[in-house]
Motif scaffolding. Structure first.
Motif, PDB file in Angstrom:
ATOM      1  N   ALA A 160      29.932  68.843  54.644  1.00  0.00           N
ATOM      2  CA  ALA A 160      29.999  69.210  53.226  1.00  0.00           C
ATOM      3  C   ALA A 160      31.194  70.097  52.915  1.00  0.00           C
ATOM      4  CB  ALA A 160      28.702  69.911  52.818  1.00  0.00           C
ATOM      5  N   ALA A 161      31.631  70.885  53.887  1.00  0.00           N
ATOM      6  CA  ALA A 161      32.764  71.789  53.671  1.00  0.00           C
ATOM      7  C   ALA A 161      34.078  71.037  53.505  1.00  0.00           C
ATOM      8  CB  ALA A 161      32.877  72.773  54.829  1.00  0.00           C
ATOM      9  N   LYS A 162      34.144  69.797  53.997  1.00  0.00           N
ATOM     10  CA  LYS A 162      35.402  69.044  54.016  1.00  0.00           C
ATOM     11  C   LYS A 162      35.479  67.960  52.942  1.00  0.00           C
ATOM     12  CE  LYS A 162      37.031  71.178  57.663  1.00  0.00           C
ATOM     13  NZ  LYS A 162      38.231  72.051  57.550  1.00  0.00           N
ATOM     14  N   LEU A 163      34.544  67.948  52.016  1.00  0.00           N
ATOM     15  CA  LEU A 163      34.586  66.939  50.956  1.00  0.00           C
ATOM     16  C   LEU A 163      35.842  67.084  50.107  1.00  0.00           C
ATOM     17  CD1 LEU A 163      30.875  67.140  49.788  1.00  0.00           C
ATOM     18  CD2 LEU A 163      31.965  65.095  50.731  1.00  0.00           C
ATOM     19  N   SER A 164      36.464  65.969  49.796  1.00  0.00           N
ATOM     20  CA  SER A 164      37.621  65.977  48.901  1.00  0.00           C
ATOM     21  C   SER A 164      37.137  66.066  47.451  1.00  0.00           C
ATOM     22  CB  SER A 164      38.431  64.697  49.090  1.00  0.00           C
ATOM     23  OG  SER A 164      37.705  63.571  48.580  1.00  0.00           O
ATOM     24  N   PRO A 165      38.014  66.403  46.514  1.00  0.00           N
ATOM     25  CA  PRO A 165      37.608  66.420  45.104  1.00  0.00           C
ATOM     26  C   PRO A 165      37.028  65.088  44.633  1.00  0.00           C
ATOM     27  CG  PRO A 165      39.694  67.558  45.363  1.00  0.00           C
ATOM     28  CD  PRO A 165      39.381  66.936  46.690  1.00  0.00           C
ATOM     29  N   ARG A 166      37.615  63.980  45.068  1.00  0.00           N
ATOM     30  CA  ARG A 166      37.113  62.665  44.673  1.00  0.00           C
ATOM     31  C   ARG A 166      35.726  62.405  45.252  1.00  0.00           C
ATOM     32  NH1 ARG A 166      37.161  58.786  40.830  1.00  0.00           N
ATOM     33  NH2 ARG A 166      36.770  56.720  41.693  1.00  0.00           N
ATOM     34  N   GLN A 167      35.550  62.715  46.518  1.00  0.00           N
ATOM     35  CA  GLN A 167      34.242  62.546  47.149  1.00  0.00           C
ATOM     36  C   GLN A 167      33.191  63.434  46.474  1.00  0.00           C
ATOM     37  OE1 GLN A 167      35.441  63.513  51.137  1.00  0.00           O
ATOM     38  NE2 GLN A 167      35.760  61.374  51.720  1.00  0.00           N
ATOM     39  N   ALA A 168      33.576  64.650  46.152  1.00  0.00           N
ATOM     40  CA  ALA A 168      32.655  65.574  45.479  1.00  0.00           C
ATOM     41  C   ALA A 168      32.232  65.019  44.123  1.00  0.00           C
ATOM     42  CB  ALA A 168      33.322  66.944  45.310  1.00  0.00           C
ATOM     43  N   ALA A 169      33.184  64.488  43.375  1.00  0.00           N
ATOM     44  CA  ALA A 169      32.880  63.926  42.057  1.00  0.00           C
ATOM     45  C   ALA A 169      31.961  62.710  42.184  1.00  0.00           C
ATOM     46  CB  ALA A 169      34.167  63.549  41.336  1.00  0.00           C
ATOM     47  N   LEU A 170      32.187  61.874  43.181  1.00  0.00           N
ATOM     48  CA  LEU A 170      31.336  60.700  43.388  1.00  0.00           C
ATOM     49  C   LEU A 170      29.913  61.103  43.739  1.00  0.00           C
ATOM     50  CD1 LEU A 170      33.822  58.415  45.352  1.00  0.00           C
ATOM     51  CD2 LEU A 170      32.724  57.831  43.172  1.00  0.00           C
ATOM     52  N   LEU A 171      29.746  62.125  44.566  1.00  0.00           N
ATOM     53  CA  LEU A 171      28.402  62.612  44.881  1.00  0.00           C
ATOM     54  C   LEU A 171      27.732  63.181  43.636  1.00  0.00           C
ATOM     55  CD1 LEU A 171      28.857  64.378  48.352  1.00  0.00           C
ATOM     56  CD2 LEU A 171      27.498  62.335  47.872  1.00  0.00           C
ATOM     57  N   ALA A 172      28.477  63.926  42.845  1.00  0.00           N
ATOM     58  CA  ALA A 172      27.898  64.563  41.660  1.00  0.00           C
ATOM     59  C   ALA A 172      27.372  63.541  40.665  1.00  0.00           C
ATOM     60  CB  ALA A 172      28.937  65.467  40.991  1.00  0.00           C
ATOM     61  N   VAL A 173      28.123  62.474  40.430  1.00  0.00           N
ATOM     62  CA  VAL A 173      27.703  61.504  39.414  1.00  0.00           C
ATOM     63  C   VAL A 173      26.606  60.582  39.924  1.00  0.00           C
ATOM     64  CG1 VAL A 173      29.928  61.580  38.243  1.00  0.00           C
ATOM     65  CG2 VAL A 173      29.556  59.861  40.011  1.00  0.00           C
ATOM     66  N   THR A 174      26.320  60.642  41.219  1.00  0.00           N
ATOM     67  CA  THR A 174      25.224  59.853  41.782  1.00  0.00           C
ATOM     68  C   THR A 174      23.867  60.517  41.545  1.00  0.00           C
ATOM     69  OG1 THR A 174      26.722  59.079  43.526  1.00  0.00           O
ATOM     70  CG2 THR A 174      24.383  58.753  43.912  1.00  0.00           C
ATOM     71  N   LEU A 175      23.856  61.825  41.294  1.00  0.00           N
ATOM     72  CA  LEU A 175      22.606  62.587  41.236  1.00  0.00           C
ATOM     73  C   LEU A 175      21.549  62.032  40.271  1.00  0.00           C
ATOM     74  CD1 LEU A 175      23.916  66.243  41.562  1.00  0.00           C
ATOM     75  CD2 LEU A 175      22.308  65.096  43.102  1.00  0.00           C
ATOM     76  N   PRO A 176      21.910  61.559  39.081  1.00  0.00           N
ATOM     77  CA  PRO A 176      20.851  61.063  38.193  1.00  0.00           C
ATOM     78  C   PRO A 176      20.105  59.839  38.727  1.00  0.00           C
ATOM     79  CG  PRO A 176      22.831  61.564  36.949  1.00  0.00           C
ATOM     80  CD  PRO A 176      23.204  61.621  38.402  1.00  0.00           C
ATOM     81  N   SER A 177      20.765  59.021  39.564  1.00  0.00           N
ATOM     82  CA  SER A 177      20.134  57.803  40.091  1.00  0.00           C
ATOM     83  C   SER A 177      20.537  57.601  41.548  1.00  0.00           C
ATOM     84  CB  SER A 177      20.539  56.586  39.254  1.00  0.00           C
ATOM     85  OG  SER A 177      20.149  56.726  37.908  1.00  0.00           O
ATOM     86  N   PRO A 178      20.083  58.456  42.443  1.00  0.00           N
ATOM     87  CA  PRO A 178      20.546  58.398  43.836  1.00  0.00           C
ATOM     88  C   PRO A 178      20.070  57.178  44.609  1.00  0.00           C
ATOM     89  CG  PRO A 178      18.781  60.001  43.606  1.00  0.00           C
ATOM     90  CD  PRO A 178      19.141  59.574  42.221  1.00  0.00           C
ATOM     91  N   LEU A 179      19.008  56.517  44.147  1.00  0.00           N
ATOM     92  CA  LEU A 179      18.555  55.310  44.831  1.00  0.00           C
ATOM     93  C   LEU A 179      19.244  54.060  44.292  1.00  0.00           C
ATOM     94  CD1 LEU A 179      14.702  55.953  45.135  1.00  0.00           C
ATOM     95  CD2 LEU A 179      16.549  56.605  46.691  1.00  0.00           C
ATOM     96  N   ARG A 180      19.882  54.196  43.164  1.00  0.00           N
ATOM     97  CA  ARG A 180      20.555  53.056  42.532  1.00  0.00           C
ATOM     98  C   ARG A 180      22.031  52.982  42.909  1.00  0.00           C
ATOM     99  NH1 ARG A 180      21.115  52.230  35.939  1.00  0.00           N
ATOM    100  NH2 ARG A 180      22.300  50.275  35.992  1.00  0.00           N
ATOM    101  N   TYR A 181      22.680  54.149  42.985  1.00  0.00           N
ATOM    102  CA  TYR A 181      24.122  54.175  43.217  1.00  0.00           C
ATOM    103  C   TYR A 181      24.450  54.648  44.628  1.00  0.00           C
ATOM    104  CZ  TYR A 181      24.438  53.798  38.129  1.00  0.00           C
ATOM    105  OH  TYR A 181      24.308  53.387  36.834  1.00  0.00           O
ATOM    106  N   ASN A 182      25.559  54.149  45.154  1.00  0.00           N
ATOM    107  CA  ASN A 182      26.047  54.538  46.478  1.00  0.00           C
ATOM    108  C   ASN A 182      27.434  55.147  46.321  1.00  0.00           C
ATOM    109  OD1 ASN A 182      27.063  54.724  49.079  1.00  0.00           O
ATOM    110  ND2 ASN A 182      26.324  52.724  49.717  1.00  0.00           N
TER     111      ASN A 182
END
Length: 219
Positions: free
Chosen positions: A164-186
């Motif tokens: 988690a400490a090494k996430l890039s800004p893009r990776q962080a943004a992708l994880l954040a926008v997955t939160l509302p539907s974590p079983l639907r989006y990868n």
């Protein structure tokens, strides 16, 4: 007997929240529910200082940009939702990170007025007993990020093969926008919608307050 049960039901959550101020929750109701649905439990508690600040900012930009300044509730968003409901229009989510943390720690994942009322009660206690930094730390460690995947550390390793400490800004943004539907989006294999939404959040994430050295500060 009924009176004692009511008192216990009212006072047990604050006592548990006070404990969670200092120790990690062993599990959440959602983890147990998903376990009965056939998913495993992949989680690894990680302190906030070992979670990328980019993920902290991205989650706040996506979920709750006023996290550092509100008292647990986004009253402006709630009033806007009430107005839309009265006009027969579809309302948008007004759930804050504090409210989502309260729900994830204690409650089940369906929607009802009763559950929302309990969630509000828990959120008041959460904000009274737990500092903002710890609330964000709790949220990032118990949030669902895939089938059986909970918390930032497990999510970063599962989807991107990094801590988690090494996430890039893009990776962080992708994880954040997955939160509302974590079983639907990868987030590791984003489609057009997720990619586009992540781009928006990546553009906003440095404009929101973020947690550093124990307090919310402006970047």
């Amino acid at each position: 007997m009924l009176g004692m049960l009511v008192i216990f039901a009212l006072l047990a959550p604050p006592a548990i929240l006070l404990a969670y101020r200092f120790v990690p929750p062993p599990f959440t109701p959602l983890m147990l529910i998903r376990l009965t649905e056939g998913y495993g439990i992949d989680k690894d508690w990680t302190s906030l200082d070992r979670i990328s600040p980019d993920l902290q900012r991205a989650v706040m930009a996506s979920e709750d940009a006023k996290f550092c300044t509100h008292d647990g509730f986004d009253w402006e968003a709630l009033e806007e939702n009430i107005d839309k409901l009265q006009q027969g229009r579809r309302s948008r989510g007004a759930s804050t990170i504090s409210m989502q943390t309260s729900k994830n720690l204690f409650l089940w994942p369906n929607r009802s007025f009763i559950r929302k009322g309990i969630e509000a009660y828990l959120t008041v206690w959460l904000e009274l007993l737990v500092p903002k930094q710890r609330i964000l730390e709790l949220y990032l460690n118990i949030a669902e990020w895939g089938k059986g995947v909970y918390g930032a550390e497990a999510a970063a390793r599962h989807h991107f093969g990094v801590p988690a400490a090494k996430l890039s800004p893009r990776q962080a943004a992708l994880l954040a926008v997955t939160l509302p539907s974590p079983l639907r989006y990868n987030p590791g294999k984003p489609g057009p919608y997720l990619s586009s939404r992540a781009g928006v959040i990546q553009g906003r994430m440095y404009a929101v307050p973020y947690t550093k050295n124990g307090v919310c500060k402006e970047h």
